[in-house]
Enzyme design. Sequence first.
Site, PDB file in Angstrom:
ATOM      1  N   ASP A 295       0.868  -1.261   0.142  1.00 19.90           N
ATOM      2  CA  ASP A 295      -0.008   0.074   0.105  1.00 19.90           C
ATOM      3  C   ASP A 295       0.818   1.238   0.108  1.00 19.90           C
ATOM      4  OD1 ASP A 295      -2.468   1.352   0.046  1.00 19.90           O
ATOM      5  OD2 ASP A 295      -2.554   1.375   2.244  1.00 19.90           O
TER       6      ASP A 295
ATOM      7  N   TYR B 234       1.332   5.699  -0.607  1.00 15.34           N
ATOM      8  CA  TYR B 234       0.793   6.949   0.104  1.00 15.34           C
ATOM      9  C   TYR B 234       1.065   8.171  -0.631  1.00 15.34           C
ATOM     10  CZ  TYR B 234       0.907   9.778   4.680  1.00 15.34           C
ATOM     11  OH  TYR B 234       0.795  10.749   5.616  1.00 15.34           O
TER      12      TYR B 234
ATOM     13  N   HIS C 155      -3.550  14.010   0.688  1.00 12.95           N
ATOM     14  CA  HIS C 155      -3.917  13.108   1.823  1.00 12.95           C
ATOM     15  C   HIS C 155      -2.641  13.130   2.703  1.00 12.95           C
ATOM     16  CE1 HIS C 155      -4.796   9.619   4.243  1.00 12.95           C
ATOM     17  NE2 HIS C 155      -3.500   9.112   3.926  1.00 12.95           N
TER      18      HIS C 155
ATOM     19  N   ARG D 198       1.671  16.096  12.813  1.00 16.21           N
ATOM     20  CA  ARG D 198       2.846  16.873  13.070  1.00 16.21           C
ATOM     21  C   ARG D 198       2.555  18.220  13.029  1.00 16.21           C
ATOM     22  NH1 ARG D 198       3.555  12.216   9.902  1.00 16.21           N
ATOM     23  NH2 ARG D 198       3.971  13.558   8.086  1.00 16.21           N
TER      24      ARG D 198
ATOM     25  N   GLU E 288     -10.250   4.138   3.632  1.00 15.39           N
ATOM     26  CA  GLU E 288      -9.203   4.588   2.728  1.00 15.39           C
ATOM     27  C   GLU E 288      -9.584   4.304   1.404  1.00 15.39           C
ATOM     28  OE1 GLU E 288      -5.317   3.980   4.062  1.00 15.39           O
ATOM     29  OE2 GLU E 288      -5.370   5.557   5.609  1.00 15.39           O
TER      30      GLU E 288
ATOM     31  N   GLU F   3      -9.324   3.920  -2.288  1.00 15.83           N
ATOM     32  CA  GLU F   3      -7.755   3.669  -2.813  1.00 15.83           C
ATOM     33  C   GLU F   3      -8.280   2.926  -4.264  1.00 15.83           C
ATOM     34  OE1 GLU F   3      -4.469   2.427  -0.800  1.00 15.83           O
ATOM     35  OE2 GLU F   3      -5.220   2.885   1.178  1.00 15.83           O
TER      36      GLU F   3
ATOM     37  N   ASP G 293      -9.037   0.455   2.248  1.00 12.90           N
ATOM     38  CA  ASP G 293      -8.079  -0.141   3.107  1.00 12.90           C
ATOM     39  C   ASP G 293      -8.692   0.489   4.701  1.00 12.90           C
ATOM     40  OD1 ASP G 293      -5.897  -0.560   4.725  1.00 12.90           O
ATOM     41  OD2 ASP G 293      -4.874   1.221   4.050  1.00 12.90           O
TER      42      ASP G 293
ATOM     43  N   ARG H  92      -7.791   3.971  13.437  1.00 11.56           N
ATOM     44  CA  ARG H  92      -6.658   5.141  13.500  1.00 11.56           C
ATOM     45  C   ARG H  92      -6.183   5.071  14.895  1.00 11.56           C
ATOM     46  NH1 ARG H  92      -5.598   6.096   8.435  1.00 11.56           N
ATOM     47  NH2 ARG H  92      -7.416   6.601   7.384  1.00 11.56           N
TER      48      ARG H  92
ATOM     49  N   GLN I 124      -3.725   2.470  15.104  1.00 18.09           N
ATOM     50  CA  GLN I 124      -2.413   2.899  14.064  1.00 18.09           C
ATOM     51  C   GLN I 124      -1.755   3.904  14.950  1.00 18.09           C
ATOM     52  OE1 GLN I 124      -4.017   4.569  10.607  1.00 18.09           O
ATOM     53  NE2 GLN I 124      -2.081   5.056   9.600  1.00 18.09           N
TER      54      GLN I 124
ATOM     55  N   LYS J 239      -4.313  -1.918  10.229  1.00 20.09           N
ATOM     56  CA  LYS J 239      -4.533  -2.125   8.764  1.00 20.09           C
ATOM     57  C   LYS J 239      -4.837  -3.563   8.389  1.00 20.09           C
ATOM     58  CE  LYS J 239      -3.475   2.033   7.337  1.00 20.09           C
ATOM     59  NZ  LYS J 239      -4.081   2.954   6.401  1.00 20.09           N
TER      60      LYS J 239
ATOM     61  N   THR K 111      -8.870  -5.769   4.244  1.00 26.17           N
ATOM     62  CA  THR K 111      -8.811  -4.758   3.152  1.00 26.17           C
ATOM     63  C   THR K 111      -9.727  -5.363   2.004  1.00 26.17           C
ATOM     64  OG1 THR K 111      -6.386  -4.566   3.575  1.00 26.17           O
ATOM     65  CG2 THR K 111      -7.152  -3.788   1.425  1.00 26.17           C
TER      66      THR K 111
ATOM     67  N   GLU L 200      -9.763  12.607   7.664  1.00 25.18           N
ATOM     68  CA  GLU L 200      -9.900  13.943   6.922  1.00 25.18           C
ATOM     69  C   GLU L 200     -10.936  14.713   6.768  1.00 25.18           C
ATOM     70  OE1 GLU L 200      -6.810  13.476   3.241  1.00 25.18           O
ATOM     71  OE2 GLU L 200      -7.564  11.507   3.760  1.00 25.18           O
TER      72      GLU L 200
HETATM   73 MN    MN Z   1      -3.933   2.799   2.657  1.00 26.11          MN
END
Ligand code: MN
Length: 402
Positions: free
Chosen positions: A116, A118, A123, A132, A189, A191, A223, A227, A230, A243, A247, A349
């Site tokens: 997977d 990114y 995103h 961060r 997610e 994707e 996916d 959270r 994670q 994760k 999936t 998000e």
């Molecule tokens: Mn993903």
Amino acid sequence: MTGSAPSTWLDLPADTVFGPANLPYGVFSTPGTAPRTGVAIGDFVLDLAGVTGDPVHATGTLDAFMAQGPASWREVRDLVTRWLADPAHRGAVEPHLRPRTDVTLRLPFSVGDYVDFYSSQHHAENLGRMFRPDSEPLTPNWRHLPIGYHGRSGTVRVSGTPVRRPCGQRRAPGDPVPSFGPSQRLDIEAEVGFVVGVPSELGAPVPVHAFADHVFGVCLVNDWSARDLQAWEYVPLGPFLGKSFLTSIAPWVVPLAALGAARVAAPPRDPEPLPYLRDDGHPWGLDITLEVRLNGELVSRPPFGQLYWTPAQQLAHMTVNGASLRTGDLFASGTVSGARRDQRGSFIELSWNGQEPLALADGTSRTFLEDGDVVTISGTAPGPDGTRIGFGEVSGQVVPAV
Ligand code: MN
């Protein structure tokens, strides 16, 4: 490159996204019959094993057919296109058409290694700003290489598989120690996944220009992500139990040959990528628009065409160290998000880490998923002559933790 849309003697709905220019592959069964390969056309599935008599389509997965390579893929696609276009074949083909509502769609291929990525800048920047806040949203490596991780292929399942809320360790903000229990921050997610047909040799990288020699087609991916699990586990080695519980993929694999009109250049890359990642002359951006629905309500339309790294660059990067490919390897794009709020491909998000709940039409709101919620991701891309190419849908309902 885009060509014109093939015709057909079949009476198809005018707005079908499974027209004769698409012809995605899947594996289906009917009560009392063995799983076999089918091609979606309109509201039907064409039984490819029955109509061709070729045992490669009666194996119950696309594996053997995908391993045959581009010449075979082209041959079968040309054959089906001709059969559906020429009324002379109607008598031979029609008995092998099944209404899609009568079939059960299966996992279409044996999933080999699962990676997977990114690769959506919006995103990655959104997540960077949330997690961060005091540093640059993108990590220093992000514009130099497609970041990815190896996932768990054994828990890749077909659309419709229930999503059991996972349990695990999570540490709420301010808590000194972690606790164990059901995830409180279950997410999606949205994707797009790429399926390898032709293997490669250990030690032999697959360059950007060889993408279509190896990759068979494209399928939608969800996916599912916990959270809270994670956030507590991911430093320093990356995603793990947050994760790997599930999936989901759509049952249809759209062949690259159907996507000629959908190809676009990726956005400008700055700085210029290292030579092995340059894709001049090999644009594999794809103008796929995803749609995310929560309990039937459209909540987002993520634009895949804006991805910073294309799947050809992802494949080149994934193999540049000599890692080999196997038939059935699956690599996914990473969450697809656009610039606008209604283009974000995850609830973390959409709700900005739970701080801005998403208002729904029924008067309720969501931060993360609740038990009973159904999430469905669909997607379309431009086809020839103004037609649309559909990718089907990947759907799942959240069920309570055990
Ligand atoms: Mn993903």
